[in-house]
Each structure stands twice: as structure tokens, then as C-alpha cells.
Design an enzyme around this catalytic site. Structure first.
Site, PDB file in Angstrom:
ATOM      1  N   MET A  58       1.011  -1.277  -0.018  1.00  0.00           N
ATOM      2  CA  MET A  58       0.056  -0.183  -0.084  1.00  0.00           C
ATOM      3  C   MET A  58       0.830   1.319   0.031  1.00  0.00           C
ATOM      4  O   MET A  58       1.667   1.490   0.838  1.00  0.00           O
ATOM      5  CB  MET A  58      -0.857   0.145   1.152  1.00  0.00           C
ATOM      6  CG  MET A  58      -1.431   1.262   1.544  1.00  0.00           C
ATOM      7  SD  MET A  58      -2.606   1.401   3.132  1.00  0.00           S
ATOM      8  CE  MET A  58      -2.155   0.250   4.110  1.00  0.00           C
ATOM      9  N   PRO A  59       1.090   1.920  -1.194  1.00  0.00           N
ATOM     10  CA  PRO A  59       1.676   3.231  -1.187  1.00  0.00           C
ATOM     11  C   PRO A  59       1.198   4.270  -0.268  1.00  0.00           C
ATOM     12  O   PRO A  59      -0.192   4.525  -0.080  1.00  0.00           O
ATOM     13  CB  PRO A  59       1.650   3.699  -2.719  1.00  0.00           C
ATOM     14  CG  PRO A  59       1.100   2.525  -3.502  1.00  0.00           C
ATOM     15  CD  PRO A  59       0.288   1.635  -2.393  1.00  0.00           C
ATOM     16  N   PHE A  60       2.112   4.886   0.572  1.00  0.00           N
ATOM     17  CA  PHE A  60       1.629   6.133   1.384  1.00  0.00           C
ATOM     18  C   PHE A  60       2.607   7.399   0.804  1.00  0.00           C
ATOM     19  O   PHE A  60       3.744   7.301   0.976  1.00  0.00           O
ATOM     20  CB  PHE A  60       1.932   5.734   2.888  1.00  0.00           C
ATOM     21  CG  PHE A  60       1.243   6.662   3.918  1.00  0.00           C
ATOM     22  CD1 PHE A  60       0.133   6.308   4.522  1.00  0.00           C
ATOM     23  CD2 PHE A  60       1.785   7.930   4.008  1.00  0.00           C
ATOM     24  CE1 PHE A  60      -0.555   7.093   5.222  1.00  0.00           C
ATOM     25  CE2 PHE A  60       1.074   8.971   4.883  1.00  0.00           C
ATOM     26  CZ  PHE A  60      -0.030   8.514   5.529  1.00  0.00           C
TER      27      PHE A  60
ATOM     28  N   SER B 239      -5.868   1.402  -2.720  1.00  0.00           N
ATOM     29  CA  SER B 239      -4.800   1.033  -1.949  1.00  0.00           C
ATOM     30  C   SER B 239      -3.805   2.165  -1.429  1.00  0.00           C
ATOM     31  O   SER B 239      -2.895   2.101  -0.978  1.00  0.00           O
ATOM     32  CB  SER B 239      -3.939  -0.181  -2.429  1.00  0.00           C
ATOM     33  OG  SER B 239      -3.198   0.103  -3.414  1.00  0.00           O
TER      34      SER B 239
ATOM     35  N   ARG C 227      -2.519   5.956  -0.409  1.00  0.00           N
ATOM     36  CA  ARG C 227      -3.098   6.817   0.742  1.00  0.00           C
ATOM     37  C   ARG C 227      -2.119   8.224   0.414  1.00  0.00           C
ATOM     38  O   ARG C 227      -1.109   7.988   0.225  1.00  0.00           O
ATOM     39  CB  ARG C 227      -2.561   6.348   1.959  1.00  0.00           C
ATOM     40  CG  ARG C 227      -3.080   4.949   2.780  1.00  0.00           C
ATOM     41  CD  ARG C 227      -4.849   5.036   2.598  1.00  0.00           C
ATOM     42  NE  ARG C 227      -5.389   3.756   3.136  1.00  0.00           N
ATOM     43  CZ  ARG C 227      -5.997   2.771   2.385  1.00  0.00           C
ATOM     44  NH1 ARG C 227      -6.016   3.020   0.942  1.00  0.00           N
ATOM     45  NH2 ARG C 227      -6.332   1.730   2.964  1.00  0.00           N
TER      46      ARG C 227
END
Length: 71
Positions: free
Chosen positions: A1-3, A38, A40
Site C-alpha cells: 500500500m503506497p503512502f 490502496s 493513501r
């Protein structure tokens, strides 16, 4: 999940910041080939009195900048 975290000076138009959030999320999803759901993205807005470049506060920089003329 990229943030993704974006740090910027406070004071921009809220709708402009929201559009930035949406565009960064879309671009991240596309370039990393991950589902948009996915991704954020968060913006941290910092008071200009709490941000320096070297020893100059951004609030001081803004106060000393000449006024821009409207075209």
C-alpha cells in the site's frame, strides 16, 4: 500500500489542495500499477512561522516580499 506524504506551507485554497490529493493518488496508482483504493495521500500543512529556509522563517520571507501586481 503506497503512502504519500506532502508537506507544504499552510494558506493554500482548500479546493486546490484537495485536487492535488486526488491527482497524486491517481498518478501513484497508475505509475506503480496498484489499485487506487490502496493508495493513501496525506497533506501536512505547516504554519509559516514554524518553517525555515536556513535561518529565515517563511513568515518573514512573505512579509518582506514585494507585493505582486495583478495583470
Amino acid at each position: 500500500m503506497p503512502f504519500v506524504t506532502i508537506n507544504m506551507l499552510a494558506g493554500r485554497d482548500r479546493s486546490m489542495v484537495q485536487e492535488c490529493l486526488r491527482e497524486v493518488a491517481k498518478t501513484t496508482s497508475q505509475t506503480l500499477d496498484v489499485p487506487l483504493t490502496s493508495v493513501r495521500v496525506v497533506v501536512n500543512e505547516v504554519d509559516p512561522e514554524l518553517w525555515t529556509v536556513g535561518t529565515t522563517l517563511k513568515s518573514e520571507e512573505r512579509a518582506s516580499a514585494p507585493a505582486q501586481q495583478s495583470i
